[in-house]
Design an enzyme around this catalytic site. Sequence first.
Site, PDB file in Angstrom:
ATOM      1  N   CYS A 112     -27.428  13.145  24.614  1.00 34.69           N
ATOM      2  CA  CYS A 112     -27.928  12.393  23.454  1.00 34.69           C
ATOM      3  C   CYS A 112     -26.967  11.312  22.969  1.00 34.69           C
ATOM      4  O   CYS A 112     -27.354  10.450  22.175  1.00 34.69           O
ATOM      5  CB  CYS A 112     -28.240  13.351  22.316  1.00 34.69           C
ATOM      6  SG  CYS A 112     -29.376  14.681  22.797  1.00 34.69           S
ATOM      7  N   HIS A 252     -28.783   9.406  16.114  1.00 34.71           N
ATOM      8  CA  HIS A 252     -29.589  10.127  17.099  1.00 34.71           C
ATOM      9  C   HIS A 252     -30.627  10.934  16.339  1.00 34.71           C
ATOM     10  O   HIS A 252     -30.320  11.629  15.368  1.00 34.71           O
ATOM     11  CB  HIS A 252     -28.690  11.036  17.931  1.00 34.71           C
ATOM     12  CG  HIS A 252     -29.441  12.046  18.735  1.00 34.71           C
ATOM     13  ND1 HIS A 252     -30.515  11.718  19.529  1.00 34.71           N
ATOM     14  CD2 HIS A 252     -29.289  13.403  18.851  1.00 34.71           C
ATOM     15  CE1 HIS A 252     -30.981  12.803  20.107  1.00 34.71           C
ATOM     16  NE2 HIS A 252     -30.265  13.842  19.708  1.00 34.71           N
ATOM     17  N   ASN A 282     -37.083  14.250  19.490  1.00 33.12           N
ATOM     18  CA  ASN A 282     -35.753  14.037  20.076  1.00 33.12           C
ATOM     19  C   ASN A 282     -35.926  13.502  21.495  1.00 33.12           C
ATOM     20  O   ASN A 282     -36.429  14.205  22.364  1.00 33.12           O
ATOM     21  CB  ASN A 282     -34.990  15.367  20.079  1.00 33.12           C
ATOM     22  CG  ASN A 282     -33.578  15.241  20.642  1.00 33.12           C
ATOM     23  OD1 ASN A 282     -33.242  14.290  21.326  1.00 33.12           O
ATOM     24  ND2 ASN A 282     -32.760  16.248  20.356  1.00 33.12           N
TER      25      ASN A 282
END
EC number: 2.3.1.180
Length: 325
Positions: A112, A252, A282
């Site tokens: 990520c 993020h 996500n």
Amino acid sequence: MKEVKIKGVGSYVPSQVITNDDLSKIVDTNHQWILERTGICERRISEGEDTSSIAYKAAKVAMDKASIKGEEIDLIIVATITPDSFTPSVACILQKMIGAKNATAFDLNAACTGFIYSLEVAESLLKTGRYKNALVVGAETLSKIIDWKDRSTCVLFGDGGGAAVIGIDEEEKSGIINTYSISEGEKGDALTAGANDVINPFAKEEVIKSKYVQMNGREVFRFATGAMVDSIKKVLEGTGYNLEDIDYVVPHQANLRIIDYAAKKLGLSKEKFYVNLERVGNTSSASVPMALADMDNEGKLKDGDLIVLVGFGGGLTCGATLIKW
């Protein structure tokens, strides 16, 4: 030294929308349970597109906005944990797709935080003078490494891609001011996705790996909240800027609770944190550039804005980039 500037950003998501109610039909969950714990309402899931296709469509938008052709790009970095294949890399596949015949191309895996890491590498290489224009992409097809029977993980992730064209700013009025990154490999077991098993005719024992994302939610949450706060503070050090100078934080998009915690800990208004996870979930490496592209499309980014991009995730990894837009 001249600054490295973002010349254009773009994003792409598959057309198929999967809501929380859709997930409740295949796993024991419901909309309210997911929303309260994550802030996510829906996500986009591939109907057959692989990562290179998603990367290509995001890259084309960024290239069009930067008014640049494939042959003008001489560096391609794709951040991903879900490549089409071990080889060729997604970056090399993308090179072919956009006709970037003069480019060096490779993938980078920092989960990520992948886009943050890739920006740092691209910026460093551009400043050597060898490269003029870089295409940095974060793209994922996470749906192919998700256990759709595991409600603790399948509700979190989506597919998508984000891209940025970057190059030297001749006027030195804007660009990447500072970057901070660090890894904590000793905590890597908290978030994993296995590759091939170790099986061969000469192995004394076989090593069988899970091909799906597995996560220790509590450990990841604990790491993420601290990493996000620390990374934002670290990237400001020595720049002459402080928290009050920041116009936007582009985090993020993992969990709304993490973002809310960081805002409170830093004493920053939640309005300064751009959030789009409620509709995309996500998307790992794609998360930050997708959010940045959405902000650009919404007209939120103005010349001179001070922006912090911040990522945290598998590895474990974290980092931040300070940009003057």
